[in-house]
Write an enzyme that holds these catalytic residues in place. Structure first.
Site, mmCIF file in Angstrom:
data_model
loop_
_atom_site.group_PDB
_atom_site.id
_atom_site.type_symbol
_atom_site.label_atom_id
_atom_site.label_comp_id
_atom_site.label_asym_id
_atom_site.label_seq_id
_atom_site.Cartn_x
_atom_site.Cartn_y
_atom_site.Cartn_z
ATOM 1 N N LYS A 1 0.836 -1.210 0.000
ATOM 2 C CA LYS A 1 0.000 0.000 0.000
ATOM 3 C C LYS A 1 0.867 1.255 0.000
ATOM 4 C CE LYS A 1 -4.140 1.886 2.082
ATOM 5 N NZ LYS A 1 -5.319 1.550 2.857
ATOM 6 N N GLU B 1 -8.521 2.338 11.885
ATOM 7 C CA GLU B 1 -9.688 2.476 11.003
ATOM 8 C C GLU B 1 -10.752 1.463 11.420
ATOM 9 O OE1 GLU B 1 -9.897 3.290 6.452
ATOM 10 O OE2 GLU B 1 -10.054 1.115 6.689
HETATM 11 P P1 0O2 Z 1 -6.985 -4.755 3.672
HETATM 12 O O1 0O2 Z 1 -6.476 -6.039 3.117
HETATM 13 O O2 0O2 Z 1 -8.459 -4.762 3.852
HETATM 14 O O3 0O2 Z 1 -6.211 -4.327 4.844
HETATM 15 P P2 0O2 Z 1 -7.577 2.838 -0.743
HETATM 16 O O4 0O2 Z 1 -6.779 1.692 -0.197
HETATM 17 O O5 0O2 Z 1 -6.815 3.740 -1.644
HETATM 18 O O6 0O2 Z 1 -8.905 2.379 -1.343
HETATM 19 P P3 0O2 Z 1 -7.687 4.432 1.747
HETATM 20 O O7 0O2 Z 1 -7.445 5.876 1.463
HETATM 21 O O8 0O2 Z 1 -6.657 3.723 2.521
HETATM 22 O O9 0O2 Z 1 -8.083 3.735 0.418
HETATM 23 O O10 0O2 Z 1 -8.985 4.358 2.592
HETATM 24 P P4 0O2 Z 1 -10.291 3.535 2.515
HETATM 25 O O11 0O2 Z 1 -10.747 3.273 1.125
HETATM 26 O O12 0O2 Z 1 -11.237 4.252 3.407
HETATM 27 O O13 0O2 Z 1 -9.900 2.189 3.235
HETATM 28 C C1 0O2 Z 1 -9.199 1.174 2.636
HETATM 29 C C2 0O2 Z 1 -9.766 -0.140 3.127
HETATM 30 O O14 0O2 Z 1 -11.166 -0.189 2.866
HETATM 31 C C3 0O2 Z 1 -9.214 -1.316 2.348
HETATM 32 O O15 0O2 Z 1 -8.030 -1.753 2.928
HETATM 33 C C4 0O2 Z 1 -10.319 -2.332 2.444
HETATM 34 O O16 0O2 Z 1 -10.330 -2.962 3.703
HETATM 35 C C5 0O2 Z 1 -11.530 -1.451 2.322
HETATM 36 N N1 0O2 Z 1 -11.875 -1.241 0.920
HETATM 37 C C6 0O2 Z 1 -11.844 -0.066 0.264
HETATM 38 N N2 0O2 Z 1 -12.242 -0.232 -1.020
HETATM 39 C C7 0O2 Z 1 -12.527 -1.543 -1.174
HETATM 40 C C8 0O2 Z 1 -13.016 -2.330 -2.277
HETATM 41 O O17 0O2 Z 1 -13.259 -1.856 -3.386
HETATM 42 N N3 0O2 Z 1 -13.177 -3.657 -2.037
HETATM 43 C C9 0O2 Z 1 -12.941 -4.231 -0.827
HETATM 44 N N4 0O2 Z 1 -13.142 -5.546 -0.713
HETATM 45 N N5 0O2 Z 1 -12.489 -3.518 0.226
HETATM 46 C C10 0O2 Z 1 -12.288 -2.197 0.065
HETATM 47 P P5 0O2 Z 1 -6.890 -2.376 2.008
HETATM 48 O O18 0O2 Z 1 -5.666 -1.586 2.195
HETATM 49 O O19 0O2 Z 1 -7.374 -2.567 0.611
HETATM 50 O O20 0O2 Z 1 -6.597 -3.749 2.542
#
Ligand code: 0O2
Length: 213
Positions: A58, A142
């Protein structure tokens, strides 16, 4: 190599602490509702610390320097609160807003504004103080709040995302979009018969209590 592992262990220690503490605290809300025989807006709570590989991934994707992770990566510590009904999400967010053991720094509503992928969830980012032997340390956490249907979709999409590294074949992409729509409709239908469902659940839990006595 050993020094690197030690470095990550030290860095992630307070995040692990925060996740464990918040899991106990947020699960505690459910226990309080149960003791009062009230409908609980929380079905279950999970938590995890992001694996190192995902943190590095990330950081590269978003151009976050490794010495800025604490400030710029908001989901190294993550909690998920699952609800039965969409309206329960509002109640959970209200409960979080009332708490004094952390400070809300940001809220992202991906329910009114779903993501292009079809993802729906309510994200609350909090600053949580962890007590360490070096004093208090504020950790960003989060908290994702979603219905069981939203969680089902997100879990499946997440594993497919992993398999295809985000580059879904067209057919899978379309099916995921349709599945997201179906999850949305499922939430809507369940909301409409919410009263009936809760009555049935109350009868069931009363029966269980008499049986357990
Ligand atoms: P993991 O494996 O869940 O830890 P970004 O990563 O750019 O989308 P940002 O700014 O970090 O976004 O914030 P956001 O979108 O509020 O939060 C990211 C997390 O939200 C993701 O963590 C997922 O857990 C969830 N998420 C966001 N968009 C999606 C999506 O389209 N599909 C799914 N399944 N989950 C989503 P990570 O880092 O992806 O990973």
């Amino acid at each position: 190599m050993l020094a690197m592992v030690k470095h990550w262990d030290l860095f992630l220690g307070p995040y692990k602490q925060a996740v464990e503490e918040l899991k106990v605290k947020l699960k505690g809300i459910r226990t309080q509702y149960e003791m009062k025989s009230m409908h609980c807006p929380i079905e279950f709570v999970t938590g995890r610390v992001k694996p190192i590989a995902s943190i590095l991934d990330k950081a590269t994707r978003k151009g976050i320097p490794l010495d800025r992770l604490e400030e710029e990566m908001q989901d190294i510590a993550g909690l998920r609160m699952m609800c039965q009904f969409v309206d329960d999400i509002k109640s959970v967010v209200e409960l979080l807003r009332q708490r004094t053991d952390f400070e809300i720094v940001e809220e992202r509503n991906y329910i009114s504004q779903k993501k292009d992928s079809g993802y729906r969830s309510y994200h609350v980012v909090v600053r949580y103080p962890v007590q360490t032997i070096e004093g208090e340390k504020n950790i960003l956490v989060e908290i994702q709040i979603r219905t069981l249907a939203m969680n089902f979709w997100a879990t499946i999409e997440h594993s497919l995302n992993y398999k295809y590294s985000g580059k879904f074949p067209e057919e899978i992409r379309e099916r995921l979009q349709r599945a997201a729509e179906a999850a949305y409709l499922l939430d809507e239908e369940m909301s409409k018969i919410r009263g009936e469902i809760q009555e049935a659940q109350a009868i069931f839990s009363r029966k269980k209590e008499t049986k357990d006595e």
